[in-house]
Design a protein around this motif. Structure first.
Motif, PDB file in Angstrom:
ATOM      1  N   THR A 409       0.851  -1.191   0.000  1.00 16.13           N
ATOM      2  CA  THR A 409       0.000   0.000   0.000  1.00 16.13           C
ATOM      3  C   THR A 409       0.886   1.240   0.000  1.00 16.13           C
ATOM      4  OG1 THR A 409      -0.096  -0.030   2.439  1.00 16.13           O
ATOM      5  CG2 THR A 409      -1.879  -1.145   1.223  1.00 16.13           C
ATOM      6  N   LEU A 410       0.279   2.410  -0.131  1.00 17.75           N
ATOM      7  CA  LEU A 410       1.001   3.671  -0.115  1.00 17.75           C
ATOM      8  C   LEU A 410       0.459   4.564   0.991  1.00 17.75           C
ATOM      9  CD1 LEU A 410       1.300   4.532  -3.923  1.00 17.75           C
ATOM     10  CD2 LEU A 410       3.126   3.749  -2.399  1.00 17.75           C
ATOM     11  N   PRO A 411       1.251   5.509   1.478  1.00 19.04           N
ATOM     12  CA  PRO A 411       0.785   6.419   2.534  1.00 19.04           C
ATOM     13  C   PRO A 411      -0.427   7.229   2.087  1.00 19.04           C
ATOM     14  CG  PRO A 411       3.173   6.556   2.305  1.00 19.04           C
ATOM     15  CD  PRO A 411       2.683   5.736   1.159  1.00 19.04           C
ATOM     16  N   THR A 412      -1.297   7.500   3.052  1.00 17.03           N
ATOM     17  CA  THR A 412      -2.466   8.346   2.789  1.00 17.03           C
ATOM     18  C   THR A 412      -2.339   9.706   3.474  1.00 17.03           C
ATOM     19  OG1 THR A 412      -3.613   7.388   4.690  1.00 17.03           O
ATOM     20  CG2 THR A 412      -3.993   6.367   2.529  1.00 17.03           C
ATOM     21  N   TYR A 413      -1.246   9.889   4.208  1.00 22.63           N
ATOM     22  CA  TYR A 413      -0.990  11.171   4.860  1.00 22.63           C
ATOM     23  C   TYR A 413       0.512  11.347   4.959  1.00 22.63           C
ATOM     24  CZ  TYR A 413      -1.260  15.086   8.127  1.00 22.63           C
ATOM     25  OH  TYR A 413      -1.131  16.323   8.721  1.00 22.63           O
ATOM     26  N   LYS A 414       0.990  12.605   4.944  1.00 23.32           N
ATOM     27  CA  LYS A 414       2.427  12.848   4.829  1.00 23.32           C
ATOM     28  C   LYS A 414       3.231  12.271   5.990  1.00 23.32           C
ATOM     29  CE  LYS A 414       2.371  17.625   6.655  1.00 23.32           C
ATOM     30  NZ  LYS A 414       2.766  19.033   6.335  1.00 23.32           N
ATOM     31  N   TYR A 415       2.709  12.382   7.218  1.00 27.53           N
ATOM     32  CA  TYR A 415       3.412  11.782   8.358  1.00 27.53           C
ATOM     33  C   TYR A 415       2.929  10.334   8.469  1.00 27.53           C
ATOM     34  CZ  TYR A 415       4.266  16.717   9.414  1.00 27.53           C
ATOM     35  OH  TYR A 415       4.634  18.038   9.353  1.00 27.53           O
ATOM     36  N   PHE A 416       3.609   9.465   7.785  1.00 23.90           N
ATOM     37  CA  PHE A 416       3.040   8.131   7.548  1.00 23.90           C
ATOM     38  C   PHE A 416       3.641   7.037   8.425  1.00 23.90           C
ATOM     39  CE2 PHE A 416       6.643   8.724   4.781  1.00 23.90           C
ATOM     40  CZ  PHE A 416       7.265   7.493   4.663  1.00 23.90           C
ATOM     41  N   ILE A 417       4.721   7.331   9.156  1.00 23.89           N
ATOM     42  CA  ILE A 417       5.333   6.328  10.034  1.00 23.89           C
ATOM     43  C   ILE A 417       5.863   7.008  11.292  1.00 23.89           C
ATOM     44  CG2 ILE A 417       6.019   4.724   8.209  1.00 23.89           C
ATOM     45  CD1 ILE A 417       8.865   5.990   8.470  1.00 23.89           C
ATOM     46  N   THR A 418       6.161   6.217  12.307  1.00 26.95           N
ATOM     47  CA  THR A 418       6.850   6.651  13.533  1.00 26.95           C
ATOM     48  C   THR A 418       6.462   8.062  13.972  1.00 26.95           C
ATOM     49  OG1 THR A 418       8.777   7.406  12.246  1.00 26.95           O
ATOM     50  CG2 THR A 418       8.833   5.157  13.082  1.00 26.95           C
ATOM     51  N   GLN A 419       5.168   8.360  13.920  1.00 25.26           N
ATOM     52  CA  GLN A 419       4.711   9.720  14.244  1.00 25.26           C
ATOM     53  C   GLN A 419       5.134  10.179  15.644  1.00 25.26           C
ATOM     54  OE1 GLN A 419       2.741   7.249  13.118  1.00 25.26           O
ATOM     55  NE2 GLN A 419       1.631   7.885  11.276  1.00 25.26           N
ATOM     56  N   PRO A 420       5.017   9.334  16.683  1.00 29.64           N
ATOM     57  CA  PRO A 420       5.445   9.798  18.017  1.00 29.64           C
ATOM     58  C   PRO A 420       6.932  10.142  18.080  1.00 29.64           C
ATOM     59  CG  PRO A 420       4.002   7.911  18.221  1.00 29.64           C
ATOM     60  CD  PRO A 420       4.333   8.025  16.772  1.00 29.64           C
TER      61      PRO A 420
END
Length: 481
Positions: A409-420
């Motif tokens: 799949t592809l990201p649906t929002y710019k901050y797509f991983i390890t947000q914390p």
């Protein structure tokens, strides 16, 4: 052998070595011993997203520079998935090795060139760390600038000739391109230019026109990059990610002790380069040698690899140009007999290192593959309640980029991983991402089994979502209707 035949042979040898090396040492892109990887997975996901039309730093985000992601995008244009990136890696390493061979042949014999090449491959076998990383794609640009500086100092081109001006302009472009991959990666290039300037001044050679042309090259490349984002209205986004975020990251980072092998690599490289500088001064004198080039490249290279707060081995890729120049300076200052002895020692020691490192790396990435397989098994389990055709509607929170490669799949929002984690550097990452979830209301949210780690998101999940599946690693929430 004619000159053209020699050039063809050099590039052929470099290409074959690069291909074999990458098959064994780049498991994130090679068909052999394949793993998804860490940072390399992030870069590949972003390249894929860009290839599918997402806007860099607006639709998909990371704090590396834009030229790295242009390379990742190009890899997906060549061929989607691993193969396109692998092809670019082969080209990149081929260019680096061919230029290294060209530099070495100006100062030493075929045997000496083989010794330097073997030493470079030995260091790379330790520093490569899976491949498809920013230092790897910076290396050919740094080596090209070193090659250009050596040509200028060797007086291969008449000062002010069209060929020399093109070369210097290209060196300036390479400086800017590398700077926009990662500013720290361009430090060795800054050292090469500084060394070249001082060396030319010592020789009372023309300076102003040469460096003006290099500056023009830098400005043209920088203008092209900045202009691209300005025309698309995303310049502020690019500058924030590439520079301002990283400045905050450096302020927040805590320094860790360097690994012993990391420090020893730096010490041995500096020792060889130091011996080369002394040899240059003793044999050729301060004006006709290339000692200043070695000193300035040494200072900036050591800074580049020691300044990061961590000691990931892939940072040491930036010391490869110093390995090349140090070896070249040393052999150039020695007589034929001593030079051949040093070359044989280099080949023997490097061969032993490579013979140890390659099987060790294969075993290590075999273990990584097993861990990733376990992770993917858990991921498939927790997502079993989601129809496969709707996996793209799952919003992952605080998960690695491998999630997207494993689920295709592809990201649906710019901050797509390890947000914390990103949020510890810039709180807007977490705030904006939670706001996006509140507004977009994704059908499913997937978080680590340890919890969201953010009160605002956890509150949203508790009030508007229902936990539908929990495993050892994950918890899946579905939107209440």
């Amino acid at each position: 052998m004619t000159r053209s035949a020699g050039v063809f042979l050099r590039w052929t040898i470099a290409g074959l070595i690069a291909l074999v090396f990458l098959v064994f040492m780049s498991p994130t892109t090679s068909f052999f011993n394949t793993v998804y990887g860490g940072d390399s997975a992030i870069f590949r996901v972003i390249g894929s997203a860009m290839h599918r039309g997402q806007e860099l730093y607006v639709d998909v985000w990371d704090h590396k520079g834009p030229t790295l992601f242009f390379v990742e995008w190009l890899g997906q244009v060549v061929h989607e998935g691993r193969l396109g990136i692998f092809a670019l890696q082969v080209v990149s390493l081929t260019v680096s090795l061919a230029l290294i061979m060209s530099i070495a042949r100006r100062f030493t014999s075929v045997l000496g060139t083989a010794g330097i090449l073997a030493l470079v491959l030995a260091v790379l076998s330790y520093t490569f760390e899976g491949g498809n990383l920013s230092e790897e794609f910076s290396l050919p640009f740094i080596i090209f600038v070193l090659y250009g500086a050596v040509r200028v100092l060797a007086d291969d081109e008449k000062p002010g000739s069209a060929r020399e001006m093109i070369l210097l302009a290209g060196m300036g472009c390479a400086f800017a391109f590398t700077f926009f991959i990662r500013a720290n990666n361009a430090m060795p290039i800054a050292g090469i230019f500084a060394g070249l300037l001082i060396q030319l001044i010592l020789r009372r050679a023309p300076v102003v026109k040469r460096f003006a042309i290099a500056v023009v090259g830098f400005i043209l490349m920088t203008g092209a990059i900045v202009g691209w984002f300005a025309l698309r209205g995303t310049l502020d986004d690019m500058l924030n990610a590439t520079f301002w975020f990283n400045l905050r990251y450096l302020d927040d980072a805590s320094s860790r002790s360097k690994a012993l092998a990391y420090v020893l690599t730096v010490v041995l490289t500096v020792a060889m380069a130091g011996a080369g500088v002394i040899g240059q001064l003793l044999r050729f004198g301060a004006r006709r040698s290339i000692w200043v080039l070695g000193v300035m490249l040494g200072v900036t290279s050591v800074y580049a690899v020691l300044s990061p707060t961590t000691s990931y081995a892939h940072y040491l890729t930036l010391i490869i140009p110093l390995v090349v120049l140090g070896g070249v300076m040393l052999m150039h200052a020695l007589g034929p007999r001593s030079r051949n002895i040093i070359a044989v020692i280099m080949i023997a020691a490097s061969s032993a290192t490579i013979m140890h490192q390659v099987p060790s790396a294969i075993r290590y990435y075999g273990a990584v593959r097993d861990v990733e397989a376990s992770y993917q098994g858990q991921l498939d389990d927790v997502l079993s309640d989601v129809p496969e055709s709707r996996r793209a509607e799952v919003f992952p929170w605080s998960l690695p980029a491998t999630y997207y490669l494993m689920t295709d799949t592809l990201p649906t929002y710019k901050y797509f991983i390890t947000q914390p984690w990103w949020g510890t550097i810039d709180s807007r990452v977490v705030t904006d991402t939670v706001a996006h979830i509140e507004q977009s209301r994704p059908e499913w949210v997937l978080i680590p089994a340890t919890g969201a780690g953010d009160p605002a998101l956890q509150g949203l999940l508790d009030s508007e979502y229902t936990s539908v599946r929990v495993t050892d690693r994950f918890e899946l929430f579905a939107l209440e209707r």
